[in-house]
Design a protein around this motif. Structure first.
Motif, PDB file in Angstrom:
ATOM      1  N   GLU A 171       0.819  -1.217   0.000  1.00 46.80           N
ATOM      2  CA  GLU A 171       0.000   0.000   0.000  1.00 46.80           C
ATOM      3  C   GLU A 171       0.853   1.268   0.000  1.00 46.80           C
ATOM      4  OE1 GLU A 171      -4.090   0.807   2.302  1.00 46.80           O
ATOM      5  OE2 GLU A 171      -2.338   0.821   3.602  1.00 46.80           O
ATOM      6  N   PHE A 172       0.397   2.267  -0.760  1.00 52.20           N
ATOM      7  CA  PHE A 172       1.015   3.594  -0.785  1.00 52.20           C
ATOM      8  C   PHE A 172       0.198   4.545   0.087  1.00 52.20           C
ATOM      9  CE2 PHE A 172       3.285   1.874  -4.268  1.00 52.20           C
ATOM     10  CZ  PHE A 172       4.351   2.712  -4.559  1.00 52.20           C
ATOM     11  N   GLU A 173       0.862   5.551   0.639  1.00 53.32           N
ATOM     12  CA  GLU A 173       0.157   6.588   1.381  1.00 53.32           C
ATOM     13  C   GLU A 173      -0.808   7.330   0.456  1.00 53.32           C
ATOM     14  OE1 GLU A 173       3.241   8.027   4.846  1.00 53.32           O
ATOM     15  OE2 GLU A 173       3.457   8.897   2.852  1.00 53.32           O
ATOM     16  N   ASN A 174      -1.909   7.826   1.012  1.00 53.84           N
ATOM     17  CA  ASN A 174      -2.795   8.683   0.237  1.00 53.84           C
ATOM     18  C   ASN A 174      -2.102  10.014  -0.037  1.00 53.84           C
ATOM     19  OD1 ASN A 174      -4.939   6.861   0.136  1.00 53.84           O
ATOM     20  ND2 ASN A 174      -5.837   7.615   2.031  1.00 53.84           N
ATOM     21  N   LEU A 175      -2.380  10.591  -1.197  1.00 51.95           N
ATOM     22  CA  LEU A 175      -1.729  11.843  -1.554  1.00 51.95           C
ATOM     23  C   LEU A 175      -2.217  13.012  -0.705  1.00 51.95           C
ATOM     24  CD1 LEU A 175      -1.551  11.684  -5.449  1.00 51.95           C
ATOM     25  CD2 LEU A 175       0.365  11.871  -3.873  1.00 51.95           C
TER      26      LEU A 175
END
Length: 236
Positions: free
Chosen positions: A75-79
């Motif tokens: 998972e990537f951080e939310n922008l």
């Protein structure tokens, strides 16, 4: 154009836009805490003994928490913001959305560029594993107006390119030299030959001391002797 990057406009605090794994973790742990505390209060004040069936929901909530742990690994951080415009370093000026700012006219300049998309976050137990590389910042005053912009570095190579350009601009003194500008170069890139040559040039010109140059680069004892012989011996 020596370097360019997309400008990032932050929109809302991180906590108000959680990722899927964060929502699952906070929801499951929070619910277990409230549910367990409520059961303890009821047993204590009403002398009611719950059967084992009342503990089954906590097992489901633990499974939800475990699911969040697995999701976070990809998972990537939310922008929490959006991209608009471009920033670029030219040979003699900085350009932001097609407006040029000559390096020689920049005041109170601060550049932080050490975050790239795909970099591991510091979330060791919960939350997204990867960042989006939008924590990079440039800030300066131009004609009495303060300008501050965040920008994205979209890969580790993009980060390398920025550091190389900063060293180039400092070496050629298109950006008039100030000691604090050397701090724009991060620790990893201070071991690069380009930075060593820049520091060596400043030592020979007696703008920094040899000892400070060694400290900036972070040399070991053997490398220190070689560095002194190369750049500091002529100062005696």
């Amino acid at each position: 154009m020596l370097f360019s990057a997309s400008i990032f406009i932050p929109e809302k605090p991180k906590f108000f836009n959680l990722t899927c794994s964060e929502k699952l973790s906070y929801l499951s742990i929070g619910t277990i805490t409230v549910y367990g505390f409520a059961m303890l209060l009821i047993e204590h004040f009403f002398k009611y003994k719950f059967s084992e069936y009342f503990f089954y929901p906590t097992v489901v909530l633990l499974l939800v928490h475990i699911a969040g742990i697995f999701i976070r690994f990809t998972e990537f951080e939310n922008l929490n913001g959006y991209f608009e415009g471009k920033i670029s370093f030219e040979e003699n000026s900085l350009t932001i959305n097609e407006i040029e700012y000559r390096y020689s006219d920049l005041e109170n300049l601060v550049i932080y560029g050490n975050s790239f998309s795909g970099e591991r976050t510091k979330n060791y137990r919960y939350g997204p594993m990867y960042g989006n590389g939008v924590e990079n910042l440039i800030s300066f005053t131009y004609d009495g107006i303060k300008i501050e912009k965040y920008f994205q570095l979209n890969s580790e190579r993009h980060l390398d390119e920025l550091q190389e350009v900063l060293i180039h601009i400092l070496t050629t003194e298109k950006l008039p030299y100030k000691r604090e500008y050397l701090d724009f170069i991060n620790d990893e890139h201070r071991s690069f030959l380009l930075f060593e040559l820049l520091v060596g040039k400043l030592i020979r010109e007696k703008r920094i001391e040899c000892a400070e140059g060694i400290r900036l680069i972070g040399l070991n004892s053997k490398e220190t002797e070689e560095f002194k012989a190369k750049y500091c011996s002529s100062l005696k």
